[in-house]
Each structure stands twice: as C-alpha cells, then as structure tokens.
Design a protein around this motif. Structure first.
Motif, PDB file in Angstrom:
ATOM      1  N   ASN A 481      24.361  75.506  39.053  1.00  0.00           N
ATOM      2  CA  ASN A 481      23.416  74.781  39.889  1.00  0.00           C
ATOM      3  C   ASN A 481      23.177  73.406  39.280  1.00  0.00           C
ATOM      4  O   ASN A 481      22.389  73.253  38.351  1.00  0.00           O
ATOM      5  CB  ASN A 481      22.102  75.553  40.006  1.00  0.00           C
ATOM      6  N   PHE A 482      23.914  72.426  39.757  1.00  0.00           N
ATOM      7  CA  PHE A 482      23.804  71.053  39.289  1.00  0.00           C
ATOM      8  C   PHE A 482      23.649  70.150  40.507  1.00  0.00           C
ATOM      9  O   PHE A 482      24.553  70.054  41.346  1.00  0.00           O
ATOM     10  CB  PHE A 482      25.050  70.630  38.498  1.00  0.00           C
ATOM     11  N   GLY A 483      22.474  69.491  40.596  1.00  0.00           N
ATOM     12  CA  GLY A 483      22.269  68.549  41.684  1.00  0.00           C
ATOM     13  C   GLY A 483      22.887  67.194  41.382  1.00  0.00           C
ATOM     14  O   GLY A 483      23.366  66.935  40.267  1.00  0.00           O
ATOM     15  N   ASN A 484      22.877  66.323  42.368  1.00  0.00           N
ATOM     16  CA  ASN A 484      23.407  64.976  42.183  1.00  0.00           C
ATOM     17  C   ASN A 484      22.428  64.130  41.360  1.00  0.00           C
ATOM     18  O   ASN A 484      21.215  64.206  41.524  1.00  0.00           O
ATOM     19  CB  ASN A 484      23.647  64.294  43.527  1.00  0.00           C
ATOM     20  N   SER A 485      22.987  63.333  40.488  1.00  0.00           N
ATOM     21  CA  SER A 485      22.202  62.395  39.699  1.00  0.00           C
ATOM     22  C   SER A 485      21.695  61.264  40.600  1.00  0.00           C
ATOM     23  O   SER A 485      22.395  60.821  41.517  1.00  0.00           O
ATOM     24  CB  SER A 485      23.070  61.823  38.577  1.00  0.00           C
ATOM     25  N   VAL A 486      20.483  60.787  40.329  1.00  0.00           N
ATOM     26  CA  VAL A 486      19.938  59.653  41.080  1.00  0.00           C
ATOM     27  C   VAL A 486      20.777  58.410  40.841  1.00  0.00           C
ATOM     28  O   VAL A 486      21.121  57.673  41.779  1.00  0.00           O
ATOM     29  CB  VAL A 486      18.467  59.403  40.687  1.00  0.00           C
ATOM     30  N   LEU A 487      21.153  58.162  39.589  1.00  0.00           N
ATOM     31  CA  LEU A 487      21.882  56.936  39.256  1.00  0.00           C
ATOM     32  C   LEU A 487      23.360  57.024  39.574  1.00  0.00           C
ATOM     33  O   LEU A 487      23.973  56.032  39.982  1.00  0.00           O
ATOM     34  CB  LEU A 487      21.701  56.623  37.764  1.00  0.00           C
ATOM     35  N   ALA A 488      23.962  58.219  39.383  1.00  0.00           N
ATOM     36  CA  ALA A 488      25.409  58.344  39.572  1.00  0.00           C
ATOM     37  C   ALA A 488      25.781  58.850  40.955  1.00  0.00           C
ATOM     38  O   ALA A 488      26.909  58.636  41.408  1.00  0.00           O
ATOM     39  CB  ALA A 488      25.996  59.264  38.507  1.00  0.00           C
ATOM     40  N   GLY A 489      24.878  59.558  41.623  1.00  0.00           N
ATOM     41  CA  GLY A 489      25.168  60.089  42.947  1.00  0.00           C
ATOM     42  C   GLY A 489      26.001  61.358  42.939  1.00  0.00           C
ATOM     43  O   GLY A 489      26.316  61.894  43.997  1.00  0.00           O
ATOM     44  N   VAL A 490      26.361  61.851  41.761  1.00  0.00           N
ATOM     45  CA  VAL A 490      27.132  63.091  41.601  1.00  0.00           C
ATOM     46  C   VAL A 490      26.536  63.861  40.428  1.00  0.00           C
ATOM     47  O   VAL A 490      25.767  63.301  39.638  1.00  0.00           O
ATOM     48  CB  VAL A 490      28.632  62.793  41.335  1.00  0.00           C
ATOM     49  N   PRO A 491      26.891  65.153  40.259  1.00  0.00           N
ATOM     50  CA  PRO A 491      26.406  65.880  39.072  1.00  0.00           C
ATOM     51  C   PRO A 491      26.860  65.191  37.792  1.00  0.00           C
ATOM     52  O   PRO A 491      27.985  64.692  37.693  1.00  0.00           O
ATOM     53  CB  PRO A 491      27.039  67.267  39.229  1.00  0.00           C
ATOM     54  N   LEU A 492      25.976  65.162  36.801  1.00  0.00           N
ATOM     55  CA  LEU A 492      26.322  64.490  35.548  1.00  0.00           C
ATOM     56  C   LEU A 492      27.407  65.235  34.773  1.00  0.00           C
ATOM     57  O   LEU A 492      28.217  64.609  34.087  1.00  0.00           O
ATOM     58  CB  LEU A 492      25.076  64.326  34.673  1.00  0.00           C
ATOM     59  N   LEU A 493      27.410  66.545  34.830  1.00  0.00           N
ATOM     60  CA  LEU A 493      28.488  67.299  34.209  1.00  0.00           C
ATOM     61  C   LEU A 493      29.558  67.614  35.253  1.00  0.00           C
ATOM     62  O   LEU A 493      29.229  67.852  36.425  1.00  0.00           O
ATOM     63  CB  LEU A 493      27.961  68.598  33.590  1.00  0.00           C
ATOM     64  N   PRO A 494      30.818  67.608  34.843  1.00  0.00           N
ATOM     65  CA  PRO A 494      31.914  67.841  35.805  1.00  0.00           C
ATOM     66  C   PRO A 494      31.994  69.314  36.218  1.00  0.00           C
ATOM     67  O   PRO A 494      32.947  70.026  35.900  1.00  0.00           O
ATOM     68  CB  PRO A 494      33.148  67.397  35.026  1.00  0.00           C
ATOM     69  N   VAL A 495      30.956  69.746  36.932  1.00  0.00           N
ATOM     70  CA  VAL A 495      30.867  71.129  37.388  1.00  0.00           C
ATOM     71  C   VAL A 495      30.799  71.136  38.907  1.00  0.00           C
ATOM     72  O   VAL A 495      30.033  70.370  39.499  1.00  0.00           O
ATOM     73  CB  VAL A 495      29.612  71.820  36.800  1.00  0.00           C
ATOM     74  N   ALA A 496      31.604  72.014  39.519  1.00  0.00           N
ATOM     75  CA  ALA A 496      31.514  72.217  40.962  1.00  0.00           C
ATOM     76  C   ALA A 496      30.351  73.166  41.209  1.00  0.00           C
ATOM     77  O   ALA A 496      30.470  74.380  41.016  1.00  0.00           O
ATOM     78  CB  ALA A 496      32.813  72.782  41.512  1.00  0.00           C
ATOM     79  N   SER A 497      29.219  72.609  41.621  1.00  0.00           N
ATOM     80  CA  SER A 497      28.003  73.398  41.710  1.00  0.00           C
ATOM     81  C   SER A 497      28.061  74.397  42.856  1.00  0.00           C
ATOM     82  O   SER A 497      28.399  74.041  43.995  1.00  0.00           O
ATOM     83  CB  SER A 497      26.795  72.481  41.893  1.00  0.00           C
ATOM     84  N   THR A 498      27.715  75.647  42.543  1.00  0.00           N
ATOM     85  CA  THR A 498      27.632  76.672  43.591  1.00  0.00           C
ATOM     86  C   THR A 498      26.237  76.715  44.188  1.00  0.00           C
ATOM     87  O   THR A 498      25.969  77.573  45.038  1.00  0.00           O
ATOM     88  CB  THR A 498      27.976  78.063  43.014  1.00  0.00           C
ATOM     89  N   THR A 499      25.345  75.808  43.741  1.00  0.00           N
ATOM     90  CA  THR A 499      23.938  75.758  44.146  1.00  0.00           C
ATOM     91  C   THR A 499      23.275  77.135  44.026  1.00  0.00           C
ATOM     92  O   THR A 499      22.465  77.527  44.867  1.00  0.00           O
ATOM     93  CB  THR A 499      23.786  75.209  45.580  1.00  0.00           C
ATOM     94  N   GLY A 500      23.648  77.830  42.959  1.00  0.00           N
ATOM     95  CA  GLY A 500      23.043  79.128  42.689  1.00  0.00           C
ATOM     96  C   GLY A 500      23.774  80.304  43.283  1.00  0.00           C
ATOM     97  O   GLY A 500      23.476  81.457  42.936  1.00  0.00           O
ATOM     98  N   GLN A 501      24.737  80.059  44.172  1.00  0.00           N
ATOM     99  CA  GLN A 501      25.504  81.166  44.749  1.00  0.00           C
ATOM    100  C   GLN A 501      26.385  81.798  43.666  1.00  0.00           C
ATOM    101  O   GLN A 501      26.973  81.106  42.837  1.00  0.00           O
ATOM    102  CB  GLN A 501      26.376  80.669  45.900  1.00  0.00           C
ATOM    103  N   ILE A 502      26.481  83.121  43.667  1.00  0.00           N
ATOM    104  CA  ILE A 502      27.256  83.838  42.655  1.00  0.00           C
ATOM    105  C   ILE A 502      28.636  84.193  43.204  1.00  0.00           C
ATOM    106  O   ILE A 502      28.753  84.838  44.258  1.00  0.00           O
ATOM    107  CB  ILE A 502      26.515  85.119  42.201  1.00  0.00           C
ATOM    108  N   PHE A 503      29.670  83.745  42.498  1.00  0.00           N
ATOM    109  CA  PHE A 503      31.040  84.109  42.831  1.00  0.00           C
ATOM    110  C   PHE A 503      31.455  85.300  41.976  1.00  0.00           C
ATOM    111  O   PHE A 503      31.036  85.421  40.819  1.00  0.00           O
ATOM    112  CB  PHE A 503      31.995  82.939  42.579  1.00  0.00           C
TER     113      PHE A 503
END
Length: 775
Positions: A481-503
């Motif tokens: 669960n990684f939201g977009n950064s305000v300054l960068a517009g993308v997650p700060l860590l290179p993670v494809a966020s599942t927004t909490g969904q479990i795979f």
C-alpha cells in the motif's frame, strides 16, 4: 588477509593437525596412568539414541551446559566462535543469521524456507524471526554438520543446531547467579528443582540488561545495541513408572533491546565522523508511533513455546517417543536504515509466526540392529510486514531525484538536514510526511515419513541407511500500500501498490531425502566414518505485484528447490582413559539451484536462483587433559564455499558465499585447581580467529563503500574463586579483552538505496559475577 599470512595460516593449521594426530598415538601409553586427567566422556542423541560422540558416523560438535558456564557463554553468536563450520550472526534477536559450512539461513520472508534446522528440546524452531533464544540452564548443545533430513527434518539441508534444556530432578537443588559490568550491565539467573519419586519440577529464569555501546546523540532516542532480555522456563517431569517419562516444558522470552547501530559511511553525525565505531545520530521517524506502532528505535519481541515429550519403554528393545509442540512469536523492530540524522529511510519490520508440530517415533535397540522410524506433521503460519516512513523532499533530494538548478546536499557539512518542502511547495507546506508498507504471508503444512537403520555387519563395521519422504503444501500471499507522492506524483518506492489487496498463490511439492553412513572401528579408540546424504531447501512460491496494461496484477515466481549432495569422510578417536579426544572430517558438497537472498530497489528481500555451487572443507576438533588441573581445546576449519564460476550463474559466478570465512580457529584453556581444603581457583581463556568475509553475495563494494570485514581475532578471559564447601564463587570476566574493532554486518537495507550502513561489533565487556548453589 594477505597472501603471506594466508600461507602462514595454512601451514600452522597443517602442523596442528599433524601434531594432534601424532599426539593421539603418543598419549595412548601415557594416559593409561593418568586417570586423574580423564576428560568428561561426552554422549549425544544426534541419531535419536544415546551414543558416545565418537560412535556417531556424522560430523557433530557438542558442548555440555557445564562447559558453556565455564566459558561464560550466554549468546548463540559466542557459541559459534568455538564451533568449526558454524557462524551465527546476531544483528538483533529479531534478525539472527545461522551459517553452517558457508550456507546462510537468515531470511525474514514468510515465503522462504530455512536452510539450517534450529531444534529446541526436539522441536523445529527454524523460522528466522523466532529462532533466537537465551542460553540459560542448558543441558547440552549439539551442532550437526551436513544434510540431516532423516534426523532433523527438511530444514536441515546443510545441518542443524540442537539445544536441550536441563530437566527436573527428584533431589532438591537451587542456584542463583548475579553480576554487573561496564555499560551498566546487570544479569540475574537462577533455577530451582526438586520433587518426589513420580513428579519433579524445575523453574529456571534469566534477566540481562546492558546499555547500548554505540552512543546515539539524536533526541529522544536510546543508545544503540543495548539489551534487555528476560526468560522464564518452568518444567515438569512425570515418571508414573520406570518405563514412562513425560516432560512438559514451557518457555517464555521477552526482548526489549535498543536499536541496531546502522551507521552511514557517507554522512557524519553532527560534530562526528563516519566511523562505525563512533557515535551515531539515528533520529528515526518523528511519526514512528503512528506508522510503526513504536516511537523509538529498538526491538519488542515475545516468544512463547510449550513442549510435551513422552518416552515410553515398551520393553528392553522398543521405545515409543511422542513430541508435541506449539510455538509463537511476535517481533517488532524499528530501525533507521540510512544511519543518519535525516528523516530518510525509516523502516520497521513486524514479524509474527505460529507453528505446531507433532512427531511420533518408534525406536528399536538391539545387539546388531538399531533403528527408528515414524511420522511427523508440521504446520506454520507467518507474516512479515515492512512499513516505511520518510519526508518527501528529504527522500527525493538524498536520492538525487530533484531537478534543482543547483544541487543541494542531503546533509550539510555542519550536520543539518536540508528540508526543501517549503521551497518546492512555495510555502504551502513545511513538511510532507510519506508512508507505505508491503507485507508477505506464508502458510506451510508438511507431512513426513522417515526410517533409519544401523546394522553392525561385524564388530568393526556398522552401516546406516535412512530416508525421509516429505510432502508440502505452500501458500504465499502479498500485499502493498503505497500512495502517490505529492512532489513526485508516483510512489516513492518502486513498488506496484496493491492498495491493500492481497495476492495469493499456492502449490504442493514432495521429495525423497536419503542418507548413507559407514562406521569402521579400527580399534577401541579410533573410528573412521563416511557419509553420503542429500539435503533440500524447498521450493519458494514468491508472490509480489507488477504494473501491467490491466493495472496492478500478481507476479508469481516459483524458485526451484535447492538441493545438495554431501560427501564426507572423517575419523574420531581418543586415547586410553580418554586423555585426548580428537575428530577430523573432510567434505565436498554439490549444490543445484543455489538459492540466494537479494534486495530489490525498494529494500524488499527476495529469493533468487544463483545456479550451481560447490563447497569443500576440512574441520577438526581436539580436546586434551594436560594434567588434572588444565584442559586445552582447539576447533578449526577451512571452508572454500563458492558459486560456480560459470557464465550461466550470472553476476554472482565465482563469488564466495556471504558471511563465511575461509579459515576459523577457536582455542582455549580451562584451568581449575584446589588452593586448599576450602578454596578452588577456576579460570578460562578463549581465543578465536576468523579470516575475512563478505557481507553481500556480490562480493563487491556498495555505492563505492567496502562491505567486507578483514580477519578478526578476539580473546576472552574468566578468573574465579570458588568456596567448595559453601558452594559459592566469585568470577571476574572480560570479553573482547583487547577491545578489537570489527563489523557484525555491512550493506543492509540502506545498501539497496546506495546508502550502505555498517554495524559495529561489541567492544570490551568486563564485569563480575557471584554464584551460589543450594543443595
């Protein structure tokens, strides 16, 4: 280590082996008249029956609880300093690394299987974050080298560490040990045992506390590498008749250590330098309480364990054994991965685990045939959550990701941190906290059937064959669960966020794991043995996430099982009256699909296939009763553990295994002498040597910083006075007597971001202990 020192060390090792073997013959006649200098005869239960250690056709190192107390060993990592082929790296109780013959088992991922079996009172506790325990009130420690799946289960792909605690006794006995030392160290241990003919009880406890030895000048943060550990172990033994013994043991341990001293070599603390051995300014995250669940750096860890062992002698030859165990752990560690005063790479690890195991074993002991066979069940459910906290402008600036016309340093020469949020937001915000987390889950259910037979073909020759069949059901899960950064517009860590969904993904695997041994008794004092065995680290179902045209989707990577064939030969012997005891072994190991633990750009650890690997080595142990007052022991090893230098093995081809020195040596003297009818002098000195090691599989600098450790030499000393009639003693002790500087680890999570961190080893500890026994 230079070429000349390498050559000199090899020569010294060879000379030691030759002299010790010659001594084995020279002392035979002399020892016949020196019964007063007899070394304690050591028995082990490695093959599920009580045997003299020289009659076990595998390489095993064993220590009694009395020897551990004589040497003052209370930590697993110190135990490894005098055990050939064993390295235990203790970053913290949450992150121990077990290395047997170059193979490391330290992954915290709930999806990966351990390589080294850690057994506690006959139960597998190998999961990394739950495998650390305090060494108190110990009966025996056995370290078995080489694949031992028949004896210790599937995790023993390269060996096993087995610890047995002391059991209750009918006679009343109690003891208390109290001590203090530098760094405000305090310790208190004790036990009480006694009972009746059919019911006996025992309770043992330990408490150890010490301030951190790396000063942390950051506000509201503790000094680092401090400890606060408590353990309590009540146990009951029921003996309703001569044939039935029931042991019930409960173990509770609580750790509240201060944080690990990750220190940056790139940026110095305010007013300091970048040496790993000087003070640090690890400020952590100002929102740690909300994001991590703990506001300061450190470890909060609780382990609970209950074990029920039943031994039933059906008759003189048959015995039924049942071992039922349940273990759980909950470990939260908050750490400053960048090792600086910047709110930059602040992480935590929240690991939990529950396991249940049941083994039923039937043993037969005959004149020529000894065997055991049975079934076992193991169920494990664990998770590893890694939350992350940073300030957006600090992170982007330190990573060099801000398009500024004039670059601004991450940390200024005066130690101040550049927070650029007001500038970048034109004063609309002073700080931009950012947080996220990823989590992996693992469920593993394993069923095993095993059988092992040893047959005395002649009085001299004994052959052993064993096999274990194991079938496993594995389920792996992952979420982030990684939201977009305000300054960068993308997650700060290179993670494809599942927004909490479990795979999730699952699979089933099975395997046959054999062992073959031969023992030849040349005479009553010398045995030769040879062994062939297969080990396996089971398949890894690695689940993560990846971006695609359809959005974030599961990424499932199945890592093939790591298998190893172990070929070994050696000899074990002792002189008449057991004055000198010795053992030498040589091994060759051939790995297929060698699994390595690597780190991605987000700091997430994962398992990968490094191809094939070879491992060869020699291990030797000697123990000599010089006279009735003095004992000398020496354990040494040469291990050449490398990934095959083959282009098919990628960038790791030809690299040495991480954490494994090529040469190790542990030697010591135990001296005890009566001064008069009341007082006895007890003392010991221990010296250890380890050649250089690499902390990373790459064997290369990280971001231009060397992440290896040159050769290390450490010395420990104990000197005590005992009143033999009143059963009390006072002991002065010193570990790392000459205050040598060395590293425990380097690289770590910060290395994945180009900011490797370095962990200093313990400095000189000195103190005094008082011990009193009541009978």
């Amino acid at each position: 280590m230079t070429y000349s020192s390498n050559k000199k060390f090899k020569k010294n090792v060879l000379n030691t082996l030759i002299l010790a073997c010659l001594a084995g013959q020279t002392f035979t006649s002399y020892a016949a008249t020196a019964t007063e200098a007899d070394i304690e005869r050591l028995t082990v239960t490695t093959q599920k029956r009580v045997q003299a250690i020289q009659d076990v056709p595998v390489t095993v190192t064993a220590f009694t609880g009395e020897m551990l107390e004589q040497l003052g060993i209370q930590d697993l990592d110190v135990l490894s300093e005098i055990t050939p082929g064993l390295i235990i790296q203790e970053q913290s109780p949450n992150n121990p690394g077990f290395v047997i013959r170059g193979i490391t088992s330290d992954s915290g991922s709930a999806q990966a299987a351990p390589r080294v079996s850690v057994y506690y009172n006959g139960t597998d506790i190998s999961r990394s974050r739950g495998s650390y325990f305090e060494l108190f009130d110990i009966e025996r420690v056995e370290v078995v080298k080489g694949p031992q799946a028949t004896l210790f289960g599937t995790a023993a792909s390269v060996g096993a560490l087995s610890v047995t605690t002391r059991k209750p006794q009918e006679e009343f006995e109690a003891g208390i040990t109290a001590g203090f030392g530098n760094f405000a160290a305090k310790n208190l241990q004790g036990y009480l045992t006694g009972g009746q003919e059919k019911v006996q009880g025992r309770v043992a406890f330990t408490y150890r506390e010490r301030e951190g030895y790396i000063e942390n000048i950051a506000a509201n943060q503790p000094d680092l590498n401090g400890i606060e550990r408590i353990g309590v172990r009540p146990s009951l033994r029921f003996t309703p008749n001569d044939d039935l013994t029931i042991d019930l043991v409960y173990n509770y341990e609580k750790n509240n250590d201060s944080g690990t001293s990750f220190k940056s070599r790139r940026f110095a603390p305010t007013g300091g330098d970048t040496s790993p051995y000087s003070f640090v300014e690890a400020s952590g995250s100002p929102v740690a309480a909300q994001v991590f669940g703990k506001d300061d750096l450190g470890i909060e860890r609780t382990v609970k364990d209950i074990n029920l062992t039943v031994n039933w002698d059906l008759n003189q030859q048959w015995q039924l054994t049942s071992i039922s165990a349940k273990r759980s752990f909950d470990s939260l560690e908050v750490f400053d991965a960048d090792g600086t005063q910047a709110w930059f790479l602040e992480f935590a690890e929240d690991a939990t685990g529950d396991q249940f195991s049941q083994e039923l074993r039937l043993s037969y002991n005959g004149n020529k045939l000894n065997s055991f066979f049975g079934i076992s069940y193991f169920d494990e459910d664990g998770s590893q959550r890694v939350p992350f906290s940073t300030e957006e402008s600090v992170f982007l600036n330190c990573m060099g990701m801000l398009p500024l016309p004039t670059p601004v340093p991450c940390i200024n020469p005066d130690g101040s941190v550049n927070i650029l949020t007001p500038l970048l937001t034109q004063g609309q915000a002073q700080l931009l906290p950012y947080q996220g987390e990823y989590q992996n889950f693992g469920e593993n259910t394993a069923y095993s059937a095993f059988a092992d037979f040893s047959y005395a073909v002649t009085e001299q020759l004994e052959l052993t064959a064993g096999i274990r069949y194991v079938t496993e059901d594995k389920t792996s899960r992952y979420s982030s669960n990684f939201g977009n950064s305000v300054l960068a517009g993308v997650p700060l860590l290179p993670v494809a966020s599942t927004t909490g969904q479990i795979f999730s993904a699952d699979d089933s695997f099975d395997s046959w794991l054999p062992r073959f041994n031969a023992l030849y008794r040349l005479n009553t004092n010398l045995n030769f043995y040879a062994t062939i065995s297969k080990g396996r680290r089971s398949e890894v179902v690695d689940v993560s996430s990846v971006n695609s045209s359809a959005g974030v989707v599961p990424s499932v990577n199945e890592i093939a099982a790591e298998t190893v064939w172990n070929y070994e030969a050696g000899f074990k012997g002792n002189t008449a009256n057991n004055r000198l005891r010795y053992a030498v072994s040589m091994f060759y190991q051939d790995y297929q699909n060698f699994q390595v633990t690597l780190q991605d750009d987000a700091g997430n650890f994962y398992v990968d296939n490094a191809g094939n690997a070879k491992n060869i080595g020699v291990e030797a142990e000697f123990k000599l009763a010089v006279n009735e007052d003095l004992e000398w022991f020496t354990n040494l090893a040469w291990i050449d553990a490398k990934i095959d230098d083959d282009s098919n093995n990628g960038d790791l081809a030809g690299n040495r295994f991480r954490l494994q020195p090529e040469y190790t040596l542990g030697t010591g003297l135990l001296y005890s002498r009566e001064l008069n009818s009341q007082y006895r002098l007890n003392s010991s000195v221990m010296y250890t040597f380890r050649s250089d090691i690499f902390f990373e599989e790459d064997n290369a600098p990280v971001a231009g910083f060397d992440v290896s450790q040159p050769a290390v030499q450490l010395t420990s000393l104990r000197l005590g006075l005992e009143h033999s009639q009143q059963n009390w003693s006072v002991t002065l002790y010193a570990s790392n007597l000459f205050d040598k500087e060395y590293l425990v680890d380097a690289g770590n999570t910060g290395g994945a971001f180009g900011y490797p961190s370095f962990i200093a080893g313990a400095p000189r500890f000195i103190g005094i202990e008082f011990r009193k026994t009541f009978m």
